[in-house]
Design a protein around this motif. Structure first.
Motif: not given
Length: 120
Positions: A62, A66-67, A44, A58, A47-48
């Protein structure tokens, strides 16, 4: 033929082996859950960082990852607090059973049987 004094000792030995086996399985389960949570959070964060520095958009999958990672991190805190409260084992069982009926997604996903079976 077993002597009468040896039978209780043997029974205790078998009970200790079963308890040790359950403890080992519990420790492995928690270690796997911790490793999965670490990997989820690491993914995560990557990705951020992609979003913030590379202006990457995203994909829905994806975003869901993250959530889930943030939710798992936030849910971990109350679970640890409840586990830290001194209670009898049946008390913990009753509390967690009640919580799972009211809030089915209460446990962090890395610490569920379903998620650990998927990762094997």
């Amino acid at each position: 033929q077993e002597t009468s004094w040896f039978r209780p000792i043997r029974h205790q030995w078998v009970a200790m082996k079963k308890s040790r086996h359950k403890l080992e399985r519990g420790i492995v389960f928690l270690a796997n859950g911790g490793r999965l949570m670490y990997q989820d959070l690491q993914h995560a964060v990557k990705l951020l960082l992609k979003v913030s520095f590379l202006r990457y958009t995203l994909q829905p999958r994806e975003l869901q990852v993250c959530y889930r990672a943030v939710k798992d991190l936030l849910v971990l805190i109350p679970v640890l607090v409840i586990l830290a409260i001194p209670m009898s084992p049946p008390g913990h069982f009753l509390v967690f059973s009640l919580i799972l009926k009211v809030f089915p997604d209460f446990f962090p996903s890395p610490f569920t049987e379903r998620r650990q079976n998927i990762m094997r």
